[in-house]
Design a protein around this motif. Structure first.
Motif, PDB file in Angstrom:
ATOM      1  N   THR A   1       0.832  -1.207   0.000  1.00  0.00           N
ATOM      2  CA  THR A   1       0.000   0.000   0.000  1.00  0.00           C
ATOM      3  C   THR A   1       0.862   1.251   0.000  1.00  0.00           C
ATOM      4  OG1 THR A   1      -1.770  -1.168   1.167  1.00  0.00           O
ATOM      5  CG2 THR A   1      -1.795   1.241   1.253  1.00  0.00           C
ATOM      6  N   ALA A   2       1.949   1.230   0.773  1.00  0.00           N
ATOM      7  CA  ALA A   2       2.820   2.403   0.837  1.00  0.00           C
ATOM      8  C   ALA A   2       3.431   2.713  -0.528  1.00  0.00           C
ATOM      9  CB  ALA A   2       3.916   2.170   1.873  1.00  0.00           C
ATOM     10  N   LEU A   3       3.869   1.693  -1.226  1.00  0.00           N
ATOM     11  CA  LEU A   3       4.443   1.905  -2.559  1.00  0.00           C
ATOM     12  C   LEU A   3       3.399   2.416  -3.538  1.00  0.00           C
ATOM     13  CD1 LEU A   3       6.645  -1.314  -2.788  1.00  0.00           C
ATOM     14  CD2 LEU A   3       7.504   1.034  -2.864  1.00  0.00           C
ATOM     15  N   LEU A   4       2.217   1.809  -3.528  1.00  0.00           N
ATOM     16  CA  LEU A   4       1.159   2.210  -4.456  1.00  0.00           C
ATOM     17  C   LEU A   4       0.801   3.685  -4.271  1.00  0.00           C
ATOM     18  CD1 LEU A   4      -0.952   1.314  -6.584  1.00  0.00           C
ATOM     19  CD2 LEU A   4      -2.486   0.788  -4.671  1.00  0.00           C
TER      20      LEU A   4
ATOM     21  N   ASP B   1      -2.718  19.358  -4.114  1.00  0.00           N
ATOM     22  CA  ASP B   1      -3.596  18.929  -3.018  1.00  0.00           C
ATOM     23  C   ASP B   1      -3.902  17.434  -3.104  1.00  0.00           C
ATOM     24  OD1 ASP B   1      -3.622  21.482  -2.026  1.00  0.00           O
ATOM     25  OD2 ASP B   1      -5.536  22.034  -2.982  1.00  0.00           O
ATOM     26  N   GLU B   2      -4.182  16.948  -4.299  1.00  0.00           N
ATOM     27  CA  GLU B   2      -4.453  15.524  -4.468  1.00  0.00           C
ATOM     28  C   GLU B   2      -3.186  14.699  -4.205  1.00  0.00           C
ATOM     29  OE1 GLU B   2      -6.819  14.491  -8.056  1.00  0.00           O
ATOM     30  OE2 GLU B   2      -6.797  16.660  -8.385  1.00  0.00           O
ATOM     31  N   ALA B   3      -2.071  15.229  -4.638  1.00  0.00           N
ATOM     32  CA  ALA B   3      -0.808  14.537  -4.385  1.00  0.00           C
ATOM     33  C   ALA B   3      -0.538  14.453  -2.892  1.00  0.00           C
ATOM     34  CB  ALA B   3       0.333  15.268  -5.084  1.00  0.00           C
ATOM     35  N   ARG B   4      -0.792  15.556  -2.185  1.00  0.00           N
ATOM     36  CA  ARG B   4      -0.555  15.564  -0.742  1.00  0.00           C
ATOM     37  C   ARG B   4      -1.415  14.523  -0.032  1.00  0.00           C
ATOM     38  NH1 ARG B   4       1.658  19.441   2.459  1.00  0.00           N
ATOM     39  NH2 ARG B   4       1.539  21.019   0.835  1.00  0.00           N
ATOM     40  N   ASP B   5      -2.658  14.362  -0.471  1.00  0.00           N
ATOM     41  CA  ASP B   5      -3.536  13.372   0.153  1.00  0.00           C
ATOM     42  C   ASP B   5      -2.928  11.963   0.046  1.00  0.00           C
ATOM     43  OD1 ASP B   5      -5.358  15.300   0.818  1.00  0.00           O
ATOM     44  OD2 ASP B   5      -6.676  14.942  -0.899  1.00  0.00           O
ATOM     45  N   ALA B   6      -2.498  11.588  -1.152  1.00  0.00           N
ATOM     46  CA  ALA B   6      -1.933  10.249  -1.348  1.00  0.00           C
ATOM     47  C   ALA B   6      -0.611  10.095  -0.606  1.00  0.00           C
ATOM     48  CB  ALA B   6      -1.733   9.978  -2.839  1.00  0.00           C
ATOM     49  N   LEU B   7       0.233  11.101  -0.665  1.00  0.00           N
ATOM     50  CA  LEU B   7       1.547  11.015  -0.030  1.00  0.00           C
ATOM     51  C   LEU B   7       1.436  10.990   1.487  1.00  0.00           C
ATOM     52  CD1 LEU B   7       3.340  13.557  -2.373  1.00  0.00           C
ATOM     53  CD2 LEU B   7       3.766  11.087  -2.283  1.00  0.00           C
ATOM     54  N   ALA B   8       0.495  11.755   2.035  1.00  0.00           N
ATOM     55  CA  ALA B   8       0.308  11.732   3.486  1.00  0.00           C
ATOM     56  C   ALA B   8      -0.168  10.364   3.947  1.00  0.00           C
ATOM     57  CB  ALA B   8      -0.691  12.817   3.899  1.00  0.00           C
ATOM     58  N   GLN B   9      -1.023   9.721   3.168  1.00  0.00           N
ATOM     59  CA  GLN B   9      -1.449   8.359   3.517  1.00  0.00           C
ATOM     60  C   GLN B   9      -0.267   7.391   3.465  1.00  0.00           C
ATOM     61  OE1 GLN B   9      -5.220   6.822   1.812  1.00  0.00           O
ATOM     62  NE2 GLN B   9      -5.421   8.858   0.891  1.00  0.00           N
ATOM     63  N   ALA B  10       0.593   7.555   2.465  1.00  0.00           N
ATOM     64  CA  ALA B  10       1.768   6.695   2.367  1.00  0.00           C
ATOM     65  C   ALA B  10       2.695   6.901   3.552  1.00  0.00           C
ATOM     66  CB  ALA B  10       2.509   6.956   1.059  1.00  0.00           C
TER      67      ALA B  10
END
Length: 919
Positions: A540-543, A558-567
């Motif tokens: 999940t972290a890699l994805l 903003d969308e990038a930050r959402d995914a990266l913060a989850q990672a």
């Protein structure tokens, strides 16, 4: 006969055992020590304790040096020692005790004739033992009796009789047993009463220093590393070290020989095969040969290898016998490394062709039991690459090729997989292998083939159940592995493909492909067993990291930050360290681009800590976080630090992982070159080292800004304006201030003012943007002759920049703006961080200014965090707890803070920090 033994003063009839055979005097003689024997003080001192305990046991494997240790100790004891070496032929109690009595007499112990001598080879009178114990108990000085090779005594009655004599002899007897196995005596009683001295196999092993001394006695001087490697390979086994030394003496390059010799074809092999393997029953020999193909084994795995059951007692017995089988705990064992090498060589001779089949059986049993890494290694050793690839994909472990401690091992393992291996799993592994090596074209080719196979429903057929035992040895089958592993659905294949598609999208700068991969992964997650997803958080972290990188490339911050913060928020640990570092580096870049250098620095430092705490190196070289730190250093005009950071990234010699990293490197490099007054080099550095299928708006804008600034620096404002005219600028406020500065410098005042209006009212923009905007407005005010407005704008810029220590925007603002800093109101705001000097002390009108403190080295992000908490009157312990670090780490940071601020006390540090706007 009587003449030969006059020194014993015994009748001739006493010099024969109950069988009528003469006593063999060699069995009472202390073994001679070779000239190369090494006396080890730690062992002799431990053995000295034998004089204070009734029972001593020296228990070790064949060749461990136990007999020579005790013999050397006995010769230096200063009192007679009765020595008796047991032999296998001594089966009866009568023979054993006849030899014990003769050993005592041979040592000069005056036993009275009334004690008698056994007349029956198979039995001994209890009264004789009682008389012996009584005689020994009355001695003023205890008799020392050594029974060597006591493991050859297998008659339980002898152990009972020996315990009887030892108990009733009291302090008159000190019994030392030299054995390979645990004797049948009630050892627990002696241990509980602290009445026993024990030296076991682990203590008998040579240390590296002892091994070096032993090798020197053989005329060999090895390097410390070579000696440690030999000790590791032999586990400090005495006989192994001696035999290695003897063999190396005959070689022109002893160190090379000892590093590379084949144990299976050496004198060590002859020793172990004769002394250990061939002493075992045929069934146990087969067991040892079969388990030699695995690093460790348990009863279940051993049964799968041999095709027979009930091996647990045999394994426990082999360990108890010191048969070079080490107990790892929890019913797991391993062979001594040299013994394992020798057994594998012997297996190939004894049962040609069986070794690959044993690896195959081990692979399937280990796969069924959840030991994937070992299963993969054995699948590869068997040449069963189809199994290995399938196991990796079905376990959802394909992400381990990119992160974690095993990434390099897996890459090396599957590098040996040939192109002939069929199936979608093999194609997915090939794709992962190539993408990890940045061979994008080949990786995509394998992905396409895997996709085609999955659409066609291709999966290799399930393997038929293995046959149970009963045939020849090379047809034995692991019964415990039958039906142990069922074929999962193809969801694991498709989900693994989605991960690799996301990586390919990132590497090629294709955000649309990344979104499709995410949608596919979300759809498939429900079809994957939950325990697999929990087992592999790196998936999940890699994805999410790949998705976030692709979104960042597209400028969707903003969308990038959402995914990266989850990672970054994925479960911590070594398996997710690299993607978490990667995601934090990307978050740092977003903060930098939005004008928050302080935040960017903290994120970048946190990124570096992710992998440093596990000692991991990035497979693609330094990460994005280090590039962001370099860019921040340029903003603070710390050009030397920026150069060091960039030199560190360039020194890896690796291609950047993706377009985002490549753009980050070119951005930091170009800005540094501009700051150093090298405009042409800066313009040349903007080229993207990694091609991308789609353009990145922020990368294009920054490239244009650098190019335009280079044109301005060379006196070509028209060319600079033309460069900016060709940029497809979409009105992003993050770039507006820099664009406005260049437009104004190029003479396009109206466009500059229009761009500045985009900056106002944007809450997400930091000082890196707003300070530049204020400086451009100040320049416009200057041009309009309104110096008062310019000073107000400049004061606001100084206040905002001070906390972030932003110096570069003021340097870029031009000499007219910098001239205003010399005026008293602004000079006070700039003093101590932007220019040397401090204002006059408050409360003392007219007081002369004190000498300015030196502008020293900048504080790191973590040092500023410590300093901020220091200003809150927190103790060292409280700071440590708040930052989740040790007290010693806080103290180290404080020492560095004091040094950089030029102070020696906490209060002075806080005062200096406040004057410089650091807190």
């Amino acid at each position: 006969m009587a003449a030969r033994h006059e020194n014993t003063r015994r009748p001739a009839a006493a010099y024969v055992d109950p069988l009528g055979e003469p006593f063999l005097q060699t069995r009472f003689a202390l073994p001679a020590r070779p000239a190369t024997f090494l006396r080890r003080r730690r062992l002799t001192e431990h053995l000295d304790q034998a004089l204070g305990t009734p029972l001593t046991m020296v228990n070790g494997s064949a060749g461990a040096g136990k007999t020579l240790l005790v013999a050397d100790w006995a010769t230096r004891l200063g009192q007679p020692v009765a020595w008796f070496t047991n032999e296998t032929e001594d089966q009866g109690c009568g023979v054993f005790w006849a030899y014990v009595l003769q050993a005592l007499r041979a040592a000069g112990l005056p036993l009275p004739a009334e004690i008698g001598c056994p007349g029956d080879a198979g039995r001994v009178e209890r009264t004789l033992l009682a008389r012996l114990a009584d005689e020994l108990s009355g001695r003023p000085r205890p008799a020392v009796l050594v029974l060597d090779e006591f493991d050859r005594v297998t008659t339980p009655q002898i152990a009972d009789q020996l315990e009887f004599v030892l108990h009733h002899a009291g302090p008159g007897l000190r019994l030392i047993l030299v054995t390979r196995t645990e004797p049948l005596l009630p050892l627990h009683r002696y241990r509980a009463a602290a009445a026993m001295t024990e030296i076991r196999d682990a203590e008998l092993a040579f240390t590296a220093d002892e091994a070096a001394a032993l090798l020197e006695r053989h005329g060999l001087r090895l390097s410390a590393d070579a000696t440690r490697a030999l000790v590791e390979r032999t586990r400090g086994w005495a006989a192994g070290l001696r035999l290695c030394a003897m063999a190396a003496q005959q070689h022109p390059d002893p160190e090379t020989y000892l590093a590379d010799f084949e144990a299976g074809r050496s004198t060590i092999a002859d020793f172990l095969l004769a002394e250990v393997l061939k002493r075992q029953p045929a069934r146990t020999q087969d067991l040892l040969l079969d388990v030699s193909v695995v690093e460790r084994f348990c009863p279940g795995l051993a049964e799968a290898l041999t095709g027979t059951g009930g091996v647990e007692p045999e394994l426990a017995g082999l360990h108890t016998q010191n048969a070079f089988v080490e107990d790892l705990g929890h019913s797991w064992y391993r062979l001594h490394p040299l013994f394992g090498e020798i057994l594998r060589t012997h297996l190939r001779v004894r049962s040609p062709g069986l070794e690959p089949e044993l690896h195959r059986r081990a692979a399937r049993w280990l796969r069924a039991s959840g030991s994937l890494p070992e299963a993969l290694a054995h699948g590869a050793a068997a040449g069963d690459w189809e199994f290995a690839a399938r196991a990796l994909v079905d376990d959802l472990a394909i992400g381990q090729l990119f992160t974690g401690l095993r990434a390099d091992d897996l890459t090396e393992l599957f590098a040996r997989m040939g192109p002939e291996v069929p199936g979608p799993a093999a194609e997915l592994v090939r794709a992962a292998r190539d993408l990890a090596g940045r061979d994008v074209d080949r990786g995509l080719s394998h992905l396409r083939r895997a996709e085609k196979m999955l659409r066609a429903g291709e999966r290799p057929p399930a393997e038929p159940p293995a046959r149970a035992g009963g045939g020849p040895r090379d047809e034995r089958a692991p019964r415990s592995a039958e039906g142990a592993h069922e074929r999962p659905s193809d969801a694991a294949d498709r989900l693994s493909r989605a991960l690799l598609e996301a990586l390919a999208a990132r590497l090629t700068g294709s955000p649309g492909r990344a979104e499709k991969a995410l949608a596919e992964a979300v759809r498939l997650r429900g079809e994957i067993p939950a325990h697999l997803l929990r087992k592999h958080p790196e998936f999940t972290a890699l994805l999410l990291t790949h998705l976030g990188s692709a979104r960042l490339w597209a400028g969707r911050f903003d969308e990038a930050r959402d995914a990266l913060a989850q990672a970054a928020g994925c479960p911590g640990g070594v398996s997710t360290a690299l993607p978490r570092e990667d995601s934090l580096g990307h978050l740092a870049l977003i903060d930098y681009l939005n004008g928050w250098p302080g935040r960017a620095e903290r994120q970048a430092l946190a990124a570096l800590e992710e992998t440093e705490q596990f000692g991991l190196g990035r497979p693609s070289g330094p990460g994005l976080g280090q590039l962001v730190l370099a860019a921040v250093a340029v903003e603070r005009d710390d050009l030397a630090q920026a150069r060091r950071l960039l030199d560190g990234t360039a020194g890896s010699g690796t291609v950047p992982l993706d377009p985002v990293t490549a753009a980050g490197r070119s951005l930091a490099t170009a800005r540094l070159l501009l700051a150093r007054g090298e405009p042409r080099a800066a313009a040349a550095a903007t080229g993207l080292a990694v091609p991308a299928l789609t353009a990145s708006p922020w990368a294009e804008v920054h490239t244009a800004l650098v190019t335009a600034a280079a044109q301005l620096a060379e006196g070509r404002p028209d060319c600079a304006a033309k460069v900016l005219d060709e940029v497809p600028y979409a009105g992003e406020p993050a770039y507006a201030a820099e664009l406005a500065r260049v437009r104004l410098a190029a003479g396009d005042r109206d466009t500059a003012i229009g761009l500045l209006d985009l900056v106002g009212g944007q809450d997400n923009l930091g000082p890196g943007v707003t300070v530049r905007a204020a400086l451009v407005r100040a320049r416009v005010a200057q041009d309009e002759g309104d110096d008062a407005a310019a000073r107000k704008l400049l004061a606001r810029a100084l206040l905002e920049a001070r906390g972030e220590r932003l110096r570069r925007p003021f340097t870029e603002a031009g000499p007219r703006i910098r001239h205003l800093l010399d005026t008293p109101p602004l000079q006070a705001l700039a003093a101590g961080w932007l220019v040397p000097g401090v204002p006059a002390e408050r409360g003392r009108p007219g007081a002369a200014a004190e000498p300015a403190p030196l502008v020293v080295e900048e504080l790191s992000g973590r040092e500023r965090e410590v300093l901020g908490r220091l200003a809150q009157m927190m103790s060292t312990e409280e700071i440590a707890a708040d930052l989740y670090v040790s007290v010693n780490t806080v103290k180290t940071h404080l020492k560095s803070v004091y040094r950089k601020l030029g102070v020696n006390r906490r209060g002075d540090a806080v005062r200096q920090a406040r004057e410089r706007g650091l807190v």
